[in-house]
Design a protein around this motif. Structure first.
Motif, PDB file in Angstrom:
ATOM      1  N   SER A 137     -54.222  76.694 141.397  1.00 58.50           N
ATOM      2  CA  SER A 137     -54.409  75.571 141.020  1.00 58.50           C
ATOM      3  C   SER A 137     -53.776  74.169 142.235  1.00 58.50           C
ATOM      4  O   SER A 137     -53.456  72.731 141.855  1.00 58.50           O
ATOM      5  CB  SER A 137     -52.879  75.302 140.096  1.00 58.50           C
ATOM      6  OG  SER A 137     -51.509  75.476 140.883  1.00 58.50           O
ATOM      7  N   ARG A 138     -53.661  74.869 143.308  1.00 54.97           N
ATOM      8  CA  ARG A 138     -53.133  73.652 143.975  1.00 54.97           C
ATOM      9  C   ARG A 138     -54.307  74.113 145.228  1.00 54.97           C
ATOM     10  O   ARG A 138     -54.382  73.433 146.978  1.00 54.97           O
ATOM     11  CB  ARG A 138     -52.124  74.037 145.193  1.00 54.97           C
ATOM     12  CG  ARG A 138     -50.998  74.131 144.244  1.00 54.97           C
ATOM     13  CD  ARG A 138     -49.165  74.448 145.129  1.00 54.97           C
ATOM     14  NE  ARG A 138     -49.365  75.799 144.921  1.00 54.97           N
ATOM     15  CZ  ARG A 138     -49.511  76.101 146.557  1.00 54.97           C
ATOM     16  NH1 ARG A 138     -49.918  75.788 147.976  1.00 54.97           N
ATOM     17  NH2 ARG A 138     -49.327  77.929 146.654  1.00 54.97           N
ATOM     18  N   PHE A 139     -55.890  74.283 145.164  1.00 58.46           N
ATOM     19  CA  PHE A 139     -57.223  74.599 145.509  1.00 58.46           C
ATOM     20  C   PHE A 139     -58.083  73.558 144.574  1.00 58.46           C
ATOM     21  O   PHE A 139     -57.673  73.567 143.691  1.00 58.46           O
ATOM     22  CB  PHE A 139     -57.384  76.071 146.210  1.00 58.46           C
ATOM     23  CG  PHE A 139     -58.539  75.977 146.731  1.00 58.46           C
ATOM     24  CD1 PHE A 139     -58.776  75.885 147.901  1.00 58.46           C
ATOM     25  CD2 PHE A 139     -59.368  76.126 146.151  1.00 58.46           C
ATOM     26  CE1 PHE A 139     -59.599  75.780 148.933  1.00 58.46           C
ATOM     27  CE2 PHE A 139     -60.260  76.165 146.934  1.00 58.46           C
ATOM     28  CZ  PHE A 139     -61.493  76.435 148.229  1.00 58.46           C
ATOM     29  N   GLY A 140     -58.984  72.781 145.183  1.00 57.79           N
ATOM     30  CA  GLY A 140     -60.097  72.802 144.848  1.00 57.79           C
ATOM     31  C   GLY A 140     -59.374  71.693 143.912  1.00 57.79           C
ATOM     32  O   GLY A 140     -59.448  70.249 143.689  1.00 57.79           O
ATOM     33  N   GLY A 141     -60.183  71.971 142.956  1.00 57.46           N
ATOM     34  CA  GLY A 141     -60.292  71.393 141.541  1.00 57.46           C
ATOM     35  C   GLY A 141     -58.611  71.418 141.350  1.00 57.46           C
ATOM     36  O   GLY A 141     -58.179  70.367 139.854  1.00 57.46           O
ATOM     37  N   GLY A 142     -58.065  71.983 141.681  1.00 61.69           N
ATOM     38  CA  GLY A 142     -55.706  71.321 140.893  1.00 61.69           C
ATOM     39  C   GLY A 142     -56.191  72.119 139.915  1.00 61.69           C
ATOM     40  O   GLY A 142     -56.419  73.055 138.820  1.00 61.69           O
ATOM     41  N   PRO A 143     -54.810  71.684 139.276  1.00 61.67           N
ATOM     42  CA  PRO A 143     -54.654  72.541 137.584  1.00 61.67           C
ATOM     43  C   PRO A 143     -55.356  72.050 136.425  1.00 61.67           C
ATOM     44  O   PRO A 143     -55.163  73.176 136.076  1.00 61.67           O
ATOM     45  CB  PRO A 143     -53.042  71.128 137.682  1.00 61.67           C
ATOM     46  CG  PRO A 143     -52.782  70.862 138.855  1.00 61.67           C
ATOM     47  CD  PRO A 143     -54.019  70.651 139.304  1.00 61.67           C
ATOM     48  N   VAL A 144     -56.493  71.565 136.679  1.00 64.29           N
ATOM     49  CA  VAL A 144     -56.845  71.307 135.060  1.00 64.29           C
ATOM     50  C   VAL A 144     -57.847  72.635 135.476  1.00 64.29           C
ATOM     51  O   VAL A 144     -57.804  72.956 134.108  1.00 64.29           O
ATOM     52  CB  VAL A 144     -57.708  69.777 135.417  1.00 64.29           C
ATOM     53  CG1 VAL A 144     -58.851  69.686 134.145  1.00 64.29           C
ATOM     54  CG2 VAL A 144     -56.929  68.597 134.949  1.00 64.29           C
ATOM     55  N   VAL A 145     -58.484  72.453 136.690  1.00 65.00           N
ATOM     56  CA  VAL A 145     -59.261  73.536 136.840  1.00 65.00           C
ATOM     57  C   VAL A 145     -58.992  74.871 136.279  1.00 65.00           C
ATOM     58  O   VAL A 145     -59.394  75.915 134.925  1.00 65.00           O
ATOM     59  CB  VAL A 145     -60.754  73.820 137.315  1.00 65.00           C
ATOM     60  CG1 VAL A 145     -60.972  74.097 137.821  1.00 65.00           C
ATOM     61  CG2 VAL A 145     -60.824  71.991 138.124  1.00 65.00           C
ATOM     62  N   ALA A 146     -57.226  75.048 136.614  1.00 65.15           N
ATOM     63  CA  ALA A 146     -56.591  76.742 137.128  1.00 65.15           C
ATOM     64  C   ALA A 146     -56.357  76.454 135.703  1.00 65.15           C
ATOM     65  O   ALA A 146     -56.311  77.601 134.863  1.00 65.15           O
ATOM     66  CB  ALA A 146     -55.496  76.237 137.306  1.00 65.15           C
ATOM     67  N   THR A 147     -56.186  75.283 134.498  1.00 64.17           N
ATOM     68  CA  THR A 147     -55.706  75.142 132.850  1.00 64.17           C
ATOM     69  C   THR A 147     -57.008  76.032 132.270  1.00 64.17           C
ATOM     70  O   THR A 147     -56.769  76.937 131.582  1.00 64.17           O
ATOM     71  CB  THR A 147     -55.620  74.694 132.468  1.00 64.17           C
ATOM     72  OG1 THR A 147     -54.219  74.286 133.758  1.00 64.17           O
ATOM     73  CG2 THR A 147     -54.488  74.323 131.003  1.00 64.17           C
ATOM     74  N   ALA A 148     -58.023  76.104 132.563  1.00 64.52           N
ATOM     75  CA  ALA A 148     -59.362  75.447 131.571  1.00 64.52           C
ATOM     76  C   ALA A 148     -59.885  76.645 132.487  1.00 64.52           C
ATOM     77  O   ALA A 148     -60.762  77.760 131.497  1.00 64.52           O
ATOM     78  CB  ALA A 148     -60.401  74.447 132.193  1.00 64.52           C
ATOM     79  N   GLN A 149     -59.524  77.725 133.486  1.00 62.13           N
ATOM     80  CA  GLN A 149     -59.995  78.599 133.371  1.00 62.13           C
ATOM     81  C   GLN A 149     -59.270  79.484 134.703  1.00 62.13           C
ATOM     82  O   GLN A 149     -59.318  80.007 135.565  1.00 62.13           O
ATOM     83  CB  GLN A 149     -61.067  78.268 134.877  1.00 62.13           C
ATOM     84  CG  GLN A 149     -62.150  77.473 134.482  1.00 62.13           C
ATOM     85  CD  GLN A 149     -63.626  77.640 135.712  1.00 62.13           C
ATOM     86  OE1 GLN A 149     -63.558  78.273 135.299  1.00 62.13           O
ATOM     87  NE2 GLN A 149     -64.733  76.422 135.475  1.00 62.13           N
ATOM     88  N   PRO A 150     -58.225  80.637 133.378  1.00 65.08           N
ATOM     89  CA  PRO A 150     -57.556  80.832 134.139  1.00 65.08           C
ATOM     90  C   PRO A 150     -57.986  82.403 134.489  1.00 65.08           C
ATOM     91  O   PRO A 150     -58.673  82.851 134.263  1.00 65.08           O
ATOM     92  CB  PRO A 150     -56.364  82.135 132.706  1.00 65.08           C
ATOM     93  CG  PRO A 150     -57.368  81.451 131.419  1.00 65.08           C
ATOM     94  CD  PRO A 150     -58.540  80.096 132.226  1.00 65.08           C
ATOM     95  N   GLY A 151     -57.215  82.811 135.991  1.00 68.89           N
ATOM     96  CA  GLY A 151     -57.813  84.187 136.675  1.00 68.89           C
ATOM     97  C   GLY A 151     -58.761  84.010 137.389  1.00 68.89           C
ATOM     98  O   GLY A 151     -58.984  85.176 138.088  1.00 68.89           O
ATOM     99  N   ALA A 152     -59.853  82.354 137.252  1.00 70.34           N
ATOM    100  CA  ALA A 152     -61.403  83.294 137.759  1.00 70.34           C
ATOM    101  C   ALA A 152     -60.736  82.724 138.872  1.00 70.34           C
ATOM    102  O   ALA A 152     -60.190  81.576 139.647  1.00 70.34           O
ATOM    103  CB  ALA A 152     -61.605  81.362 137.082  1.00 70.34           C
ATOM    104  N   SER A 153     -62.080  82.886 139.863  1.00 73.34           N
ATOM    105  CA  SER A 153     -61.742  83.376 141.530  1.00 73.34           C
ATOM    106  C   SER A 153     -62.062  81.705 141.480  1.00 73.34           C
ATOM    107  O   SER A 153     -63.300  81.575 141.626  1.00 73.34           O
ATOM    108  CB  SER A 153     -62.612  84.187 141.948  1.00 73.34           C
ATOM    109  OG  SER A 153     -62.008  84.248 143.815  1.00 73.34           O
ATOM    110  N   ALA A 154     -61.778  81.637 143.019  1.00 76.88           N
ATOM    111  CA  ALA A 154     -61.923  79.994 144.151  1.00 76.88           C
ATOM    112  C   ALA A 154     -63.467  80.611 144.896  1.00 76.88           C
ATOM    113  O   ALA A 154     -64.252  79.812 145.150  1.00 76.88           O
ATOM    114  CB  ALA A 154     -61.532  78.958 144.380  1.00 76.88           C
ATOM    115  N   GLY A 155     -63.836  81.277 144.643  1.00 76.70           N
ATOM    116  CA  GLY A 155     -64.651  81.947 146.029  1.00 76.70           C
ATOM    117  C   GLY A 155     -64.023  82.665 147.001  1.00 76.70           C
ATOM    118  O   GLY A 155     -62.738  82.424 147.699  1.00 76.70           O
TER     119      GLY A 155
END
Length: 650
Positions: free
Chosen positions: A342-360
């Protein structure tokens, strides 16, 4: 010394100085010209006193009273007036150039001696050393350029006549160096010690002959050490002083293997080696440099591995440099746990929408290139951040040093440099969940340095401003400033030890040290203050040269709170949270050691290790390299060690 004998000594010295052009012409195979009339000295005052006798008496006087600066100047002038000892005299005049009492006369005599110097490549350092003291002397600079191009002619001989003399090649060079009238030994200003000038007679161990005449050898007992001003002018009550006021006379025995000329040559070789270390010898180097910073995987953690291949060569009146540098950046994968992702890239909103997804993966690699040119006080360079990174920018700079006096100078620096604190700031990052990219930060600014160097000690101060720009990163500004004082506690040809006190400050407009969109991933406190005690030990022995330096002090950091998305108000409102601020004070330290060893006349190997926690992060650095010099290096090793460096600041 008796007054009448002092007068005889001066008269003979004048006579020796008058013969300088004739002897120089004889050595070059030309007909010597008689001495001109202007000096009008009764040379027959003591027909038994020869230049060799004068030299012996001067050397003995310097041995007995090293603080007699007038005697030391007279000896240096005498040596510089003789073709066989011209180089030795120039070396001693260069040493005396910083002395307050005889410096002006020494510099004038130094320039006059250059008017009769040679034109080979081995003579180049003699001119370069003078231009460090008198950089605005256009005649000497033009003469040096001719020698470097191979178009210089030797000093010409004028037609023989009563008022004719061999003509020096330098415009404005007098035919004769003005002698110094020696005051009575042991009295007046002559007995005052110079804190910055070593005695011209090289100290020798037992069994080595001093630089007295080869026809007569005198045994001189060593003087006991006593408390006296050190090189930096600070009195010491615990260790013997190292200043010229307490220069111990060496023991002398007959039939030692090293002649006076060999001693002077060894002294000159060290002077040349030190000049070459600043000028740079033509060479090619290759090595590996590894820089590692602790931190969080995928974000602040960094392993920067570089393989610089660097070329340095003479071009015109300056030095051309170039580099090709493969760069590999590693940071690892970001943890997919919410608290991290949640502290990378798209932040908390993306981390909530895509739980467990890797940022690459965020690792990057590329190839950096660059060229530079340095001539005198001007240096310019241009290059790129590694081609193949997510973002590649043009970098470069212009540096100009402006001497105000022999001791004081300004240096102006305009530059655009990569910010290499993290993969995000150096190469750029990508959030695989959204496809968004940002980063690749550059610092664009100016800096002014002021330096005051008295030889034994010095002061410096600097200040600068910069604008930090990145792709999709909020713009930032930085102010930097600092000041310090240093003391050269040991300042010998083969050993140097410097210590001092330094203060550094940084102020950034915004805190952009995080890894969500718009953040830059670089250390950017609103207040950073550091006060430390830096020390630096340099030494060379045989084929090896090494350096150990470090600093210990206190540092204070204050960082303000900052938005997750500093340049996107809508995304920040959706995130509904910010990074908190912090303030802390702690110990700041750094330690580094470098070593270089000469395998063959043209082959060198070396390495460096270092660690520090400056600017609120812990960093380790190591390097290994091999260097090939295009010209064989037969003299002492370069000091300090010129280890291979990353062109990006590692």
């Amino acid at each position: 010394m008796h007054p009448s004998r002092s007068r005889t000594l001066v008269l003979c010295l004048l006579g020796a100085l008058q013969t300088m052009p004739a002897q120089a012409a004889t050595k070059r195979g030309r007909a010597p010209a008689p001495a001109p009339a202007p000096l009008e000295v009764p040379l027959a005052a003591d027909p038994t006193q020869s230049p060799a006798d004068t030299r012996r008496e001067l050397e003995q006087r310097v041995l007995e009273q090293p603080g007699d600066m007038a005697a030391r100047l007279a000896l240096a002038q005498l040596l510089a007036s003789q073709p066989d000892t011209l180089r030795s005299g120039i070396v001693q005049l260069s040493q005396l150039a910083r002395d307050r009492t005889v410096g002006a006369e020494a510099i004038g005599s130094w320039r006059a001696a250059l008017g009769f110097a040679g034109t080979g490549r081995d003579d180049i350092p003699l001119y370069q050393a003078y231009l460090k003291v008198r950089p605005k002397d256009t005649a000497v600079r033009a003469r040096l350029a001719e020698i470097q191009r191979g178009t210089a002619s030797s000093p010409a001989s004028a037609p023989v006549g009563r008022t004719a003399a061999p003509a020096p090649v330098l415009t404005g060079t007098p035919a004769y160096m003005p002698p110094v009238v020696l005051p009575p030994a042991g009295g007046g200003a002559a007995a005052v010690a110079s804190p910055a000038i070593p005695a011209p007679v090289v100290p020798a161990p037992v069994g080595v002959r001093s630089s007295l005449s080869t026809r007569e050898e005198v045994v001189v007992p060593a003087m006991p050490p006593r408390t006296a001003p050190r090189f930096d002018g600070v009195a010491s009550t615990t260790t013997p002083a190292a200043s010229s006021a307490n220069y111990a006379a060496p023991p002398v025995v007959a039939r030692a293997p090293e002649s006076p000329d060999e001693l002077q040559l060894r002294n000159l070789q060290r002077e040349i080696a030190d000049i070459e270390s600043q000028r740079g010898r033509p060479e090619v180097s290759a090595g590996v440099v590894v820089r590692s910073r602790q931190g969080e995987r995928g974000m602040s953690r960094l392993t920067d591995t570089e393989v610089p291949i660097q070329l340095r060569m003479d071009m015109g009146d300056g030095t051309l440099t170039g580099h090709v540098t493969p760069v590999f950046l590693g940071t690892g994968r970001i943890d997919t746990a919410f608290n991290s992702i949640s502290r990378f890239g798209g932040g908390p909103v993306v981390a909530t929408a895509q739980p467990g997804a890797s940022a690459g993966g965020q690792n990057q690699q590329g190839l950096g290139v660059g060229v530079g040119y340095e001539q005198g006080n001007l240096a310019v360079d241009i290059g790129t951040t590694p081609i193949g990174f997510r973002y590649t920018d043009v970098n470069g700079g212009v540096r100009y040093r402006m001497p105000v006096s022999e001791e004081f100078s300004f240096t102006m620096n305009l530059q655009r440099r990569a910010v290499t604190d993290s993969v995000l700031s150096f190469a750029g990052a990508r959030d695989a969940r959204t496809g968004q990219e940002w980063g690749g930060v550059s610092s664009n600014g100016a800096r002014l340095d002021a330096n005051y160097d008295r030889g034994g000690y010095g002061l410096y101060a600097y200040g600068g401003v910069a604008r930090l720009l990145g792709h999709g990163v909020e713009t930032n500004t930085r102010a930097e400033y600092g000041a310090g004082i240093f003391f050269r506690l040991i300042n010998e040809q083969d050993t140097k030890f410097t210590a001092g006190l330094a203060a550094t400050g940084l102020n950034y407009d915004k805190n952009l040290g995080y890894y969500t969109l718009g953040q830059g991933g670089y250390f950017s406190p609103q207040q950073f203050l550091s006060i430390g005690v830096p020390v630096d030990w340099q030494q060379r022995t045989g084929r090896m040269s090494y350096q150990v330096k470090g600093s210990l002090g206190v540092q204070h950091v204050r960082e303000d709170g900052t938005p997750y998305f500093p340049n996107d108000a809508a995304a920040q409102a959706a995130a509904g949270t910010s990074y908190g601020g912090q303030s802390k004070t702690g110990i700041g330290y750094s330690l580094a050691a470098a070593l270089e060893y000469q395998l063959e006349p043209q082959w060198f190997v070396g390495g460096r290790l270092g660690l520090d926690n400056s600017r609120d992060y812990r960093q380790y650095l190591g390097s290994l390299y091999v260097r090939y010099a295009f010209r064989p290096h037969e003299g002492p090793q370069v000091m300090p060690v010129n280890w291979i460096r990353s062109p990006y600041g590692g």
